[in-house]
Write a protein that holds these residues in place. Sequence first.
Motif, short mmCIF file in Angstrom:
data_model
loop_
_atom_site.label_atom_id
_atom_site.label_comp_id
_atom_site.label_asym_id
_atom_site.label_seq_id
_atom_site.Cartn_x
_atom_site.Cartn_y
_atom_site.Cartn_z
N PRO A 153 0.83 -1.21 0.00
CA PRO A 153 0.00 0.00 0.00
C PRO A 153 0.86 1.25 0.00
CG PRO A 153 -0.72 -1.57 1.68
CD PRO A 153 0.61 -2.06 1.18
N PRO A 154 0.33 2.37 -0.53
CA PRO A 154 1.12 3.61 -0.60
C PRO A 154 1.56 4.11 0.77
CG PRO A 154 -0.85 3.79 -1.96
CD PRO A 154 -0.98 2.51 -1.19
N LEU A 155 0.71 3.94 1.78
CA LEU A 155 1.04 4.38 3.14
C LEU A 155 1.10 3.16 4.05
CD1 LEU A 155 -1.38 7.45 3.26
CD2 LEU A 155 1.11 7.55 3.13
N PHE A 156 2.11 3.10 4.90
CA PHE A 156 2.28 1.95 5.80
C PHE A 156 3.22 2.34 6.92
CE2 PHE A 156 6.57 1.04 4.38
CZ PHE A 156 6.60 1.57 3.10
N ASP A 157 3.16 1.58 8.02
CA ASP A 157 4.03 1.89 9.16
C ASP A 157 4.91 0.72 9.55
OD1 ASP A 157 2.23 0.16 10.31
OD2 ASP A 157 1.87 1.38 12.09
N ASN A 158 4.99 -0.28 8.69
CA ASN A 158 5.75 -1.47 9.06
C ASN A 158 6.31 -2.08 7.77
OD1 ASN A 158 6.15 -4.43 9.53
ND2 ASN A 158 5.40 -3.94 11.56
N PRO A 159 7.61 -2.43 7.77
CA PRO A 159 8.22 -2.89 6.51
C PRO A 159 7.68 -4.21 6.00
CG PRO A 159 9.72 -3.19 8.36
CD PRO A 159 8.56 -2.41 8.89
N ALA A 160 6.91 -4.92 6.82
CA ALA A 160 6.32 -6.19 6.35
C ALA A 160 4.99 -5.97 5.63
CB ALA A 160 6.10 -7.12 7.53
N THR A 161 4.50 -4.74 5.59
CA THR A 161 3.12 -4.49 5.14
C THR A 161 2.86 -5.00 3.73
OG1 THR A 161 2.96 -2.56 6.58
CG2 THR A 161 1.35 -2.74 4.80
N THR A 162 1.83 -5.81 3.60
CA THR A 162 1.41 -6.35 2.32
C THR A 162 -0.12 -6.42 2.30
OG1 THR A 162 3.39 -7.77 2.34
CG2 THR A 162 1.72 -8.24 0.68
N GLY A 163 -0.72 -5.63 1.41
CA GLY A 163 -2.16 -5.72 1.20
C GLY A 163 -2.43 -6.59 -0.01
#
Length: 276
Positions: free
Chosen positions: A134-144
């Motif tokens: 996603p364009p905005l995230f707070d964690n390097p694992a983020t996967t939508g």
Amino acid sequence: MTVHKVGQDISVLNDCLEVPGIGFLPVNAFVLHAAEPVVVDTGVGLPDRDFLGTLGSVVDPADVRWIWLTHPDRDHTGGLFALLDAAPRARLVTTFLGVGIMSTERPLPLDRVYLLNPGQTLDVGDRTLRAFRPPLFDNPATTGFYDDTSRACFSSDCFGAPMPTAELASSDHAGDATEEELRDGQLLWATVDSPWIHNVDTAKYLATVQAVREMEPEAVLSTHLPPAVGIAPRMIDTISGAPGANPFVGPDQAALEQMLASFEPEGTPAAPVVPG
Ligand SMILES: [Fe+2]
Ligand SMILES: [Fe+2]
């Protein structure tokens, strides 16, 4: 927790937390009722929550085949280990970094893990889910991911917005908030959750927003927003403006002391809950 339905295929397991000075933040998990059912995130871990019980009202946990952890922040992992126990056939979808971060608290069973990176796909029987960052995230694992059968974009923390009331945070449609409330909430959340937005190349950031626009999602399902159906273009326009929003500065010690002084003398309030 409150349960909503989005179309035929998706259940929303909605929770909500009051964040002092910010508002009421939805904390959602989802069930995608695919041929192989997918649970997306697992809520907060507060002791009075019963994630598994709420989940059981929409799907038999034993039937769950995939647990898609969008990222291992604690507002997404509350029911994770209880669900792994209750869903013996389920694989946990995350990234190498997701596994690593979880290992600092309670290691994941590696034979249950399914590593998937942004750009890769997951076959869940009757459809294919496309993983994306996603364009905005707070964690390097983020996967939508995007599901082109339901045309739903599962965006993790991105598109979140604190709401002015608990009722709005528990609503079944983000459009119940006024356009102004939604826009202001999303810009605030963008600066709270992704403070790096003020330090990056705007053109490169906007290219990541454009990728979401080109999905043409009918529904945007954020962890921190009521389900949003039919209003994606407006929300995408909003987060396009995030680099120009005012940077968020949290309360300092003087503000905390003022807050504590406003409480009755019989006790110190519990620390505020600030999800990520
Ligand atoms: Fe979150
Ligand atoms: Fe987060």
